[in-house]
Design a protein around this motif. Structure first.
Motif, short mmCIF file in Angstrom:
data_model
loop_
_atom_site.label_atom_id
_atom_site.label_comp_id
_atom_site.label_asym_id
_atom_site.label_seq_id
_atom_site.Cartn_x
_atom_site.Cartn_y
_atom_site.Cartn_z
N ALA A 207 1.02 16.70 -11.10
CA ALA A 207 1.33 17.84 -10.23
C ALA A 207 0.10 18.66 -9.87
CB ALA A 207 2.37 18.74 -10.89
N ALA A 208 -1.02 18.37 -10.49
CA ALA A 208 -2.24 19.12 -10.19
C ALA A 208 -2.78 18.74 -8.82
CB ALA A 208 -3.30 18.85 -11.26
N ALA A 209 -3.64 19.59 -8.27
CA ALA A 209 -4.27 19.32 -6.99
C ALA A 209 -5.09 18.04 -7.07
CB ALA A 209 -5.18 20.49 -6.60
N PRO A 210 -5.27 17.35 -5.93
CA PRO A 210 -5.98 16.06 -5.97
C PRO A 210 -7.36 16.12 -6.62
CG PRO A 210 -4.89 16.34 -3.85
CD PRO A 210 -4.72 17.64 -4.59
N LEU A 242 7.02 23.36 -15.74
CA LEU A 242 8.24 24.02 -15.28
C LEU A 242 8.83 24.93 -16.35
CD1 LEU A 242 9.94 21.15 -13.24
CD2 LEU A 242 8.58 23.07 -12.40
N ASN A 243 8.55 24.67 -17.61
CA ASN A 243 8.85 25.64 -18.68
C ASN A 243 7.69 26.63 -18.75
OD1 ASN A 243 10.24 22.88 -20.14
ND2 ASN A 243 11.45 24.76 -20.04
N LEU A 244 7.55 27.41 -17.70
CA LEU A 244 6.37 28.23 -17.46
C LEU A 244 6.12 29.22 -18.61
CD1 LEU A 244 4.30 28.68 -15.09
CD2 LEU A 244 5.77 30.60 -14.42
N LYS A 245 4.88 29.28 -19.04
CA LYS A 245 4.51 30.24 -20.08
C LYS A 245 4.56 31.66 -19.51
CE LYS A 245 1.03 27.32 -22.43
NZ LYS A 245 1.56 27.32 -23.79
N PRO A 246 4.87 32.66 -20.34
CA PRO A 246 4.68 34.05 -19.91
C PRO A 246 3.20 34.36 -19.80
CG PRO A 246 5.28 33.96 -22.22
CD PRO A 246 5.40 32.56 -21.70
N GLY A 247 2.88 35.38 -19.06
CA GLY A 247 1.49 35.74 -18.85
C GLY A 247 0.72 35.98 -20.14
N SER A 292 5.68 20.39 -6.89
CA SER A 292 6.86 19.61 -6.52
C SER A 292 6.92 18.28 -7.27
CB SER A 292 6.87 19.35 -5.01
OG SER A 292 5.71 18.63 -4.61
N ASP A 293 5.77 17.84 -7.79
CA ASP A 293 5.72 16.56 -8.50
C ASP A 293 5.63 16.75 -10.01
OD1 ASP A 293 5.86 13.82 -8.49
OD2 ASP A 293 3.70 13.53 -8.33
N ALA A 294 5.89 17.96 -10.47
CA ALA A 294 5.81 18.22 -11.91
C ALA A 294 6.95 17.50 -12.64
CB ALA A 294 5.90 19.71 -12.19
N PHE A 295 6.66 17.05 -13.86
CA PHE A 295 7.75 16.45 -14.66
C PHE A 295 8.69 17.54 -15.13
CE2 PHE A 295 4.65 17.69 -17.74
CZ PHE A 295 5.18 17.64 -19.02
N ARG A 296 9.90 17.15 -15.48
CA ARG A 296 10.97 18.11 -15.67
C ARG A 296 11.58 18.04 -17.08
NH1 ARG A 296 10.95 15.52 -10.83
NH2 ARG A 296 11.70 13.72 -12.00
N PRO A 297 12.13 19.15 -17.55
CA PRO A 297 12.95 19.07 -18.75
C PRO A 297 14.12 18.11 -18.53
CG PRO A 297 12.46 21.36 -18.20
CD PRO A 297 12.01 20.53 -17.04
N GLY A 298 14.36 17.27 -19.51
CA GLY A 298 15.42 16.29 -19.40
C GLY A 298 14.95 14.93 -18.94
N ASP A 299 13.74 14.85 -18.38
CA ASP A 299 13.22 13.54 -18.00
C ASP A 299 13.05 12.67 -19.25
OD1 ASP A 299 13.07 14.35 -15.39
OD2 ASP A 299 10.88 14.47 -15.31
N ILE A 300 13.20 11.38 -19.07
CA ILE A 300 12.89 10.42 -20.13
C ILE A 300 11.77 9.53 -19.61
CG2 ILE A 300 13.73 8.51 -21.55
CD1 ILE A 300 16.46 9.83 -21.56
#
Length: 466
Positions: A207-210, A242-247, A292-300
């Motif tokens: 998901a990082a920039a190229p 996507l489980n974003l850390k707090p500041g 938009s391409d970040a991996f998600r909670p629940g992915d296997i």
């Protein structure tokens, strides 16, 4: 990499003397001095307190030398690198350490002196102390210098913010180190990670920039001897995904590549000292970004080893990238494989910022690490691969869970997860380091710091029969 060799002076008979004294040593020293000097020390209130520095004038008004307090011998374990405090307090010029020390104590004193001269001046001017030390004869000068410069590399890499220390810049640091020592280096980048079966490294970093694309750095050095593989977590910034850390938790995430920085610093030490071994350094370098391409909670997700991993928290990404790198390293069946990572907050809760916890199944290896750590004052603490907790990382829907629920034993379950990918290595050690000095201490300014590297370096001759 800052070269700290300017902190050492050649043998110079005119160098002013430094006496490092505990209270009983001070009493003996005072008996040998003239009345003017004794009165000076008494009036200054110098009682050899730990880290206290007192300059001594000569009768003609010039500077005759300095005293540095060692403190109460019964409390020696509270302090490290006391000579480092003297470096900034002493006037410029050459100084000579006259106190008789064994090699370990002399090396610690000299190392502290050199590290007190390290400054991080990339973004703002900073002045290193203009003082130099003639090390005591018992000091292993070449070894201390190699260690100091390796530690300086580690600190500089960690201190550099993520805008200037992404995966590409971490790769360049590894290339610079390889060029310096004549090592070979291979980098597997971006889509090639999928082609060569590193799915977890690719997924975490995709998901990082190229220009900040994920990659696996593979450095090799040495043509003979036992094999040592170092694997360092190179998450150049960790948003938590996507489980974003707090500041409040994201502020120090430039240091999430502290494992990579530490193994590169240790690699410099090993190569500079010319140890008789075959060294391999593996660094999965990624940025855990939100996109938009970040991996998600629940992915296997699949892994290089073939084990499937259920993602229950995208902020537990370090063990994912390490898993592919460890599996890759284990395929060569190294005699010893070591992972270093700023992996879990649970480790910090358990032992605080000063101690580097390590996990190891091999009692003689653990004993060698403890012994080495004591000799070089690089504190470590053993935590268990506690097998009754294995079911905690087995979710049922997949082979492994990257973030078991419940909140207990987080450092242990992370270590157990990593161990699943080390089959083939003869011995394995995992360090869960902090990589950061939260408050300034002698030879350790606030900021990035290496942990565990000096202890491991000290243990290697015994562990690998060098």
């Amino acid at each position: 990499m800052q070269d700290l060799s300017s902190g050492f002076a050649p043998d110079d008979a005119s160098a002013r003397p430094i006496h490092m004294l505990d209270p009983s040593g001070l009493d003996a020293w005072m008996k040998e001095q003239d009345s003017v000097t004794r009165d000076w020390v008494k009036d200054a209130g110098f009682t050899a307190q730990a880290g206290r520095v007192l300059t001594i004038p000569a009768l003609d008004g010039t500077l005759a030398g300095a005293l540095v307090g060692l403190g109460d011998p019964d409390k020696h374990g509270r302090h490290r690198f006391l000579l480092a405090q003297a470096r900034a307090a002493l006037p410029q010029g050459n100084w000579r350490l006259l106190t008789e020390f064994d090699t370990d104590a002399a090396n610690e004193a000299a190392l502290g002196w050199l590290l007190a001269g390290h400054v991080f001046d990339r973004y703002a001017e900073a002045q290193a102390p203009n003082t130099r030390l003639v090390p005591p004869s018992s000091c292993d000068r070449a070894r201390v210098l190699a260690i100091a410069n390796g530690e300086a590399l580690t600190r500089d890499l960690i201190n550099t913010p993520a805008n200037d220390m992404g995966p590409a810049e971490l790769e360049q640091a590894a290339r610079d180190l390889a060029d310096r020592h004549g090592a070979a280096i291979d980098v597997i980048g971006s889509d090639a990670l999928l082609d060569r079966n590193f799915p977890l490294i690719h997924t975490v970093g995709r998901a990082a920039a190229p220009h900040r694309a994920p990659r696996l750095i593979d450095l090799r050095w040495g043509g003979a001897g036992p094999t040592l593989t170092l694997v360092g977590k190179g998450v150049c910034f960790d948003t938590g995904g996507l489980n974003l850390k707090p500041g409040s938790s994201m502020g120090l995430m430039k240091k999430d590549m502290g494992g990579a920085a530490t193994v590169l610093g240790l690699a410099h030490m090993i190569m500079a000292l010319g140890l008789s071994l075959r060294l391999r350094v593996l660094i999965p370098a990624v940025e855990n970004a939100v996109g938009s391409d970040a991996f998600r909670p629940g992915d296997i997700l699949p892994s290089r080893k073939g084990l499937s991993v259920e993602i229950n928290n995208t902020d537990a990404e370090g063990r994912l990238v390490l898993a592919d790198a460890l599996a890759f390293g284990a395929e060569d069946a190294p005699d010893l494989m070591v992972s270093m990572a700023t992996l879990t907050g649970a480790a910090r809760v358990a032992v605080g910022p000063d101690l580097a916890p390590f996990f190891c199944d091999d009692d003689p290896l653990a004993d060698a690490l403890y012994s080495g750590a004591r000799r070089v004052r690089d504190p470590v603490w053993r935590l268990p691969f506690w097998e009754p907790y294995e079911p905690m990382i087995e979710p049922g829907i997949a082979d492994l869970d990257n973030a078991p629920k419940g909140g207990f034993a987080g450092a242990i379950t992370a270590a157990l997860f990593l161990r699943r990918f080390t089959e083939g290595a003869a011995r394995y050690v995992h360090f869960d380091i902090y990589g950061w000095q939260p408050t300034a201490a002698p030879a350790r300014p606030k900021g990035g710091v290496g942990q565990g590297a000096r202890a491991l370096l000290a243990a290697l001759p015994q562990v690998l029969k060098l």
